[in-house]
Design an enzyme around this catalytic site. Structure first.
Site: not given
Length: 426
Positions: A187, A189, A313-314, A384
């Site tokens: 959440a 990210e 993602h991150s 990422e």
């Protein structure tokens, strides 16, 4: 804190102080929370730092690996204990963010100044992070304006929100090879849903620049995988990661499951937690979360057509390849790696490429591994996105989204040429 951020904070100090998050009554404050960067040199130091991961008030912003710096957010009441313990061990560390709440306040200032899109029909921009309602209104706008765009709810979340995908298909969906992209399974990210909507915008509103992408392929994009967690991160706790399920009204009071440890492929095979309070809690069983079941069911409904899978993602600036649970290479690892290099070259970055435990740590029960190992999607990736923790300044949304789009346009074209050449799609 870097010089640019320092002066930004100084210039906006009065405004931010007065602001006090008026749209977030009761939101968790991160005043005086610090982010430390630590430099473990050996396995003993890695193990020692890892001992903080299961404790409250320590939030790992980057992955822990020997010889690599790790970034950890620490609460004010724990900072002296943390510093003393690292100093006693001789582990090098430094403060890189002195007050996390200042970053959050700056991130939210744009929301007050948001000007409706001049094109009408939606309020979507990529100079700010948007609530779920704005994202969904943008999907409605595209569906109304473009005859090759439809939207679909693939099911409800735990709290009853629609999980909406956009389907970009010329001549109807189902006749062509297909692409899947999702964002926001974690959440906090926020750059992931923002990037997913940018990709949607490029595909649809700028279709004339690259008509082959929609003429040759169907696209299914889920901009917000975890709508409950995303909403909670915007209203209550900026760093909420998991879903919002109640875990059976457990005595711990800890809610939610890591939706990227909940898939039924090597579930509970390392790199996840049985602790309900852990950020990496895998859930009581595979597919315990309605969100993961909804995505699973949709992917299986188009199985055999999907040639590409990517979950956004991150943060970390990495292109990740199967597997997540082991360093043993996936069957076509070399091909996946070479394709990822092509994508990275198109991004003009120096991102790392490799399997998840090769670059970070083992993680079992992930969506990428399930997509590759169960749904048999031949080209499965995870990304990422650019780093700076989870609070990436809004002025970096477009650069981050643009480089990610460049990856997709290059990689997907290459994969399409391969699968059509060798008739891999029925």
């Amino acid at each position: 804190m870097n010089t640019f951020l320092f002066w930004s904070c100084l210039i906006l100090a009065l405004e931010v102080t007065a602001y006090k998050n008026p749209d977030l009554p009761g939101a968790k404050s991160y005043n005086d929370f610090k982010v430390y960067r630590s430099y473990p040199k050996n396995n003993d130091e890695v193990d020692f730092i890892q001992s903080f991961e299961s404790q409250e008030n320590y939030d790992f912003w980057t992955d822990l690996k020997k010889g690599e710096p790790v970034e950890i957010m620490v609460s004010p009441e724990n900072e002296r204990i943390f510093e003393n313990k690292l100093s006693t061990r001789g582990i090098k560390h430094e403060v890189i963010i002195s007050d996390v709440q200042q970053l959050i306040n700056l991130e939210k200032v744009g929301s007050r100044l948001l000007i409706p899109n001049s094109g009408g029909g939606h309020n979507m921009t990529w100079t700010d992070y948007h609530p779920l309602e704005n994202i969904y209104s943008y999907l409605d706008y595209l569906q109304t304006k473009y005859d090759f765009v439809t939207t679909q709810s693939i099911g409800k979340s735990y709290e009853g929100r629609d999980m909406r995908i956009v389907r970009i298909c010329r001549g109807g969906c189902g006749a062509k090879p297909a692409v899947w992209i999702d964002g926001g399974i974690h959440a906090r990210e926020w750059i992931a849903p923002a990037t997913a909507t940018w990709i949607i915008k490029e595909l649809v509103e700028n279709d004339y620049k690259h008509p082959d992408l929609t003429e040759n392929l169907d696209w299914y994009i889920l901009p917000c995988f975890n709508p409950d967690g995303y909403a909670f991160s915007r209203t209550t706790d900026r760093f909420w990661r998991k879903t919002r399920s109640d875990n059976g009204n457990n005595k711990t009071g800890c809610k939610g499951v890591d939706a990227n440890r909940n898939w039924d492929f090597h579930w509970n095979d390392g790199g996840s937690s049985s602790n309900m309070c852990s950020q990496n809690y895998r859930g009581p069983k595979p597919f315990s979360e309605v969100e993961t079941r909804n995505v699973r069911d949709f992917l299986l409904s188009v199985q055999g057509k999907l040639i590409f899978f990517n979950t956004l993602h991150s943060a970390g600036e990495m292109i990740l390849l199967p597997w997540s649970y082991t360093k043993d290479p996936a069957p076509n690892y070399s091909e996946l790696y070479n394709i990822a290099v092509m994508g990275r070259d198109a991004m003009q970055t120096e991102w790392k490429i490799g399997c998840v435990p090769c670059l970070m740590y083992p993680a079992s029960g992930t969506s990428m591994d399930w997509a590759y190992g169960v749904a048999n999607i031949p080209y499965a990736f995870a990304m990422e996105l650019r780093r700076k923790g989870f609070v990436l300044p809004p002025d970096e949304i477009i650069p981050a989204a643009t480089e990610t789009w460049n990856f997709h346009i290059t990689v997907v074209r290459h994969i399409y040429s391969k699968v059509t050449q060798y008739s891999l799609i029925l």
